[in-house]
Scaffold this motif. Sequence first.
Motif, PDB file in Angstrom:
ATOM      1  N   MET A 324       0.800  -1.214   0.000  1.00 27.43           N
ATOM      2  CA  MET A 324       0.000   0.000   0.000  1.00 27.43           C
ATOM      3  C   MET A 324       0.840   1.274   0.000  1.00 27.43           C
ATOM      4  N   GLU A 325       2.031   1.248   0.596  1.00 29.21           N
ATOM      5  CA  GLU A 325       2.848   2.465   0.601  1.00 29.21           C
ATOM      6  C   GLU A 325       3.216   2.868  -0.821  1.00 29.21           C
ATOM      7  N   VAL A 326       3.613   1.895  -1.639  1.00 27.04           N
ATOM      8  CA  VAL A 326       3.993   2.171  -3.028  1.00 27.04           C
ATOM      9  C   VAL A 326       2.783   2.632  -3.828  1.00 27.04           C
ATOM     10  N   LEU A 327       1.674   1.936  -3.659  1.00 27.74           N
ATOM     11  CA  LEU A 327       0.464   2.294  -4.398  1.00 27.74           C
ATOM     12  C   LEU A 327      -0.050   3.674  -3.991  1.00 27.74           C
ATOM     13  N   ARG A 328       0.007   3.966  -2.714  1.00 25.92           N
ATOM     14  CA  ARG A 328      -0.478   5.255  -2.241  1.00 25.92           C
ATOM     15  C   ARG A 328       0.386   6.400  -2.771  1.00 25.92           C
ATOM     16  N   ALA A 329       1.688   6.184  -2.860  1.00 26.13           N
ATOM     17  CA  ALA A 329       2.573   7.229  -3.375  1.00 26.13           C
ATOM     18  C   ALA A 329       2.199   7.590  -4.810  1.00 26.13           C
ATOM     19  N   LYS A 330       1.941   6.578  -5.636  1.00 21.53           N
ATOM     20  CA  LYS A 330       1.525   6.875  -7.008  1.00 21.53           C
ATOM     21  C   LYS A 330       0.140   7.506  -7.025  1.00 21.53           C
ATOM     22  N   GLU A 332      -1.297   9.489  -4.949  1.00 19.78           N
ATOM     23  CA  GLU A 332      -1.276  10.914  -4.634  1.00 19.78           C
ATOM     24  C   GLU A 332      -0.805  11.731  -5.826  1.00 19.78           C
ATOM     25  N   LYS A 333       0.191  11.215  -6.554  1.00 24.17           N
ATOM     26  CA  LYS A 333       0.664  11.927  -7.744  1.00 24.17           C
ATOM     27  C   LYS A 333      -0.391  11.917  -8.852  1.00 24.17           C
ATOM     28  N   LEU A 334      -1.013  10.777  -9.049  1.00 25.51           N
ATOM     29  CA  LEU A 334      -1.985  10.625 -10.134  1.00 25.51           C
ATOM     30  C   LEU A 334      -3.214  11.491  -9.877  1.00 25.51           C
ATOM     31  N   THR A 335      -3.726  11.450  -8.645  1.00 27.62           N
ATOM     32  CA  THR A 335      -4.893  12.259  -8.306  1.00 27.62           C
ATOM     33  C   THR A 335      -4.536  13.736  -8.285  1.00 27.62           C
ATOM     34  N   GLY A 336      -3.316  14.047  -7.855  1.00 30.23           N
ATOM     35  CA  GLY A 336      -2.859  15.438  -7.888  1.00 30.23           C
ATOM     36  C   GLY A 336      -2.789  15.969  -9.310  1.00 30.23           C
ATOM     37  N   TYR A 337      -2.343  15.122 -10.235  1.00 26.40           N
ATOM     38  CA  TYR A 337      -2.287  15.532 -11.645  1.00 26.40           C
ATOM     39  C   TYR A 337      -3.692  15.757 -12.189  1.00 26.40           C
ATOM     40  N   LEU A 338      -4.615  14.889 -11.819  1.00 24.38           N
ATOM     41  CA  LEU A 338      -6.006  15.061 -12.235  1.00 24.38           C
ATOM     42  C   LEU A 338      -6.552  16.385 -11.711  1.00 24.38           C
ATOM     43  N   GLU A 339      -6.309  16.686 -10.447  1.00 25.01           N
ATOM     44  CA  GLU A 339      -6.774  17.946  -9.869  1.00 25.01           C
ATOM     45  C   GLU A 339      -6.185  19.133 -10.631  1.00 25.01           C
ATOM     46  N   TYR A 340      -4.884  19.087 -10.906  1.00 25.95           N
ATOM     47  CA  TYR A 340      -4.205  20.175 -11.620  1.00 25.95           C
ATOM     48  C   TYR A 340      -4.826  20.401 -12.987  1.00 25.95           C
ATOM     49  N   LEU A 341      -5.085  19.326 -13.717  1.00 29.55           N
ATOM     50  CA  LEU A 341      -5.617  19.462 -15.070  1.00 29.55           C
ATOM     51  C   LEU A 341      -7.066  19.943 -15.064  1.00 29.55           C
ATOM     52  N   ILE A 342      -7.859  19.469 -14.100  1.00 30.07           N
ATOM     53  CA  ILE A 342      -9.241  19.951 -14.004  1.00 30.07           C
ATOM     54  C   ILE A 342      -9.252  21.446 -13.701  1.00 30.07           C
ATOM     55  N   ASN A 343      -8.375  21.871 -12.806  1.00 29.26           N
ATOM     56  CA  ASN A 343      -8.304  23.294 -12.482  1.00 29.26           C
ATOM     57  C   ASN A 343      -7.834  24.120 -13.667  1.00 29.26           C
ATOM     58  N   ASP A 344      -7.173  23.481 -14.624  1.00 27.59           N
ATOM     59  CA  ASP A 344      -6.676  24.173 -15.813  1.00 27.59           C
ATOM     60  C   ASP A 344      -7.732  24.265 -16.914  1.00 27.59           C
ATOM     61  N   VAL A 345      -8.858  23.566 -16.718  1.00 26.99           N
ATOM     62  CA  VAL A 345      -9.958  23.669 -17.683  1.00 26.99           C
ATOM     63  C   VAL A 345     -10.617  25.041 -17.500  1.00 26.99           C
ATOM     64  N   PRO A 346     -10.747  25.817 -18.569  1.00 21.38           N
ATOM     65  CA  PRO A 346     -11.206  27.212 -18.432  1.00 21.38           C
ATOM     66  C   PRO A 346     -12.717  27.342 -18.245  1.00 21.38           C
ATOM     67  N   VAL A 347     -13.197  26.887 -17.077  1.00 24.67           N
ATOM     68  CA  VAL A 347     -14.594  27.105 -16.721  1.00 24.67           C
ATOM     69  C   VAL A 347     -14.637  27.587 -15.273  1.00 24.67           C
ATOM     70  N   GLY A 348     -15.700  28.278 -14.924  1.00 26.28           N
ATOM     71  CA  GLY A 348     -15.819  28.814 -13.576  1.00 26.28           C
ATOM     72  C   GLY A 348     -16.572  27.882 -12.654  1.00 26.28           C
ATOM     73  N   LYS A 349     -16.665  28.281 -11.384  1.00 31.41           N
ATOM     74  CA  LYS A 349     -17.376  27.479 -10.393  1.00 31.41           C
ATOM     75  C   LYS A 349     -18.880  27.457 -10.626  1.00 31.41           C
TER      76      LYS A 349
END
Length: 426
Positions: A324-330, A332-349
């Motif tokens: 689980m430590e190895v899987l969790r490390a990835k 966090e990166k994968l979900t963080g990348y998803l968050e970053y890209l969604i926030n980069d989509v040019p739409v408002g709240k």
Amino acid sequence: MNYQNTLAFAQEQDRQDPLYYFRDRFYFPQVNGQDAIYFCGNSLGLQPKSAQMYIDNEMYKWANLAVEGHFKGEEPWFNYHELLAAGAARVVGAKESEVVVMNQLTVNLHLMLVSFYRPQGKRFKIITEGGAFPSDQYALETQTKFHGYNPDEAIIELFPKEGEHTLRTEDILQSIKEHGDELALVMMGGINYYTGQVFDMEAITKAGHEAGAFVGFDLAHAAGNVLLKLHDWDVDFAVWCTYKYLNSGPGGTSGVFVHERFGNDTDLPRFAGWWGHDAGERFKMQKGFKPMPGAAGWQLSNSQILPMAVHRASLQLFDEAGGMEVLRAKSEKLTGYLEYLINDVPVGKDVLEMITPQDPQARGSQISLLVKQNSRLLFDKLMEAGIIVDYREPNVIRIAPTPLYNSFEEVYRFSEILHECLEGVK
């Protein structure tokens, strides 16, 4: 991590990812003749390719040994559940004796409530999260009725503050303290299925115990998703399913954790069954229940061999991946990348709002989007484009990139398609 909204960045992350080739160990559904981008492991995990082999082994024993398969050949069915205990314990942070795989989740929850919801006098109340998954709501509701209480009086539901989507830990702890002398049980999901919020299980357990209550968790969305330390956190009990992040098939078997403090407590009330009886005396067929030590003493019936065989295949993959430590490390990166890209989509709240916590420690492999315009249409367009995600009423799309079989490039492709689909639903 410094993310970039480019295909080259995503592909480079995949090249550096030691888990990347585990995706080849799973079957992906097809949409329009191509592998779907499958971000729905929080609802049903993909099928491990090795699952068929594990099932075939048991089918072979059934064909060639029939009833003797319980005692003859390699890995007899009589103690098949024991083959799963160590792997399951590693997933949830427990001792092997504290874990047993059996039944299904809500059955196990009721069995745990028999032992750990023990109302007496004015101490009869249960604290839980508001809007918990329906099975949990129904289980608590009917258990309180079984003991003669009105659920509206016995169950304290905690909801976020006005204008917020998630619970604050300090509010949970304060509620436990306020209701302390009336509290029999704190029972929550380890992760809220709707928002993806991870609750501070260690702090909640400590507060519940200080108030004199038992504490348990439904880990349906947490097991195989986030780091758990049930033994060290001193959790009294937990239950989980295996068909989500644990990839063990629709309607798959379930897991139970009972802290070792209760493992040999024969005075603790429980509903007993044949398979929980002392294995050395089980076939004497005598009256007088004598429980197996540890969590195994809560078993009722003989093992579900075929679902357990699939679960065994999946647990092997978790161990091969490094745990689980190895899987969790990835994750966090994968979900963080998803968050970053969604926030980069040019739409408002006014169009999209992320209701999952931004703190990586407070969320699992999930981002929940509150879609304020044409939510069902957006979901349908994503599905038509080969993105398999999850829709929850009234207007939330849940996206769950899973570290064992999802890639950074898939996350990047998703963001491109999300942008295109948003343009099409304006």
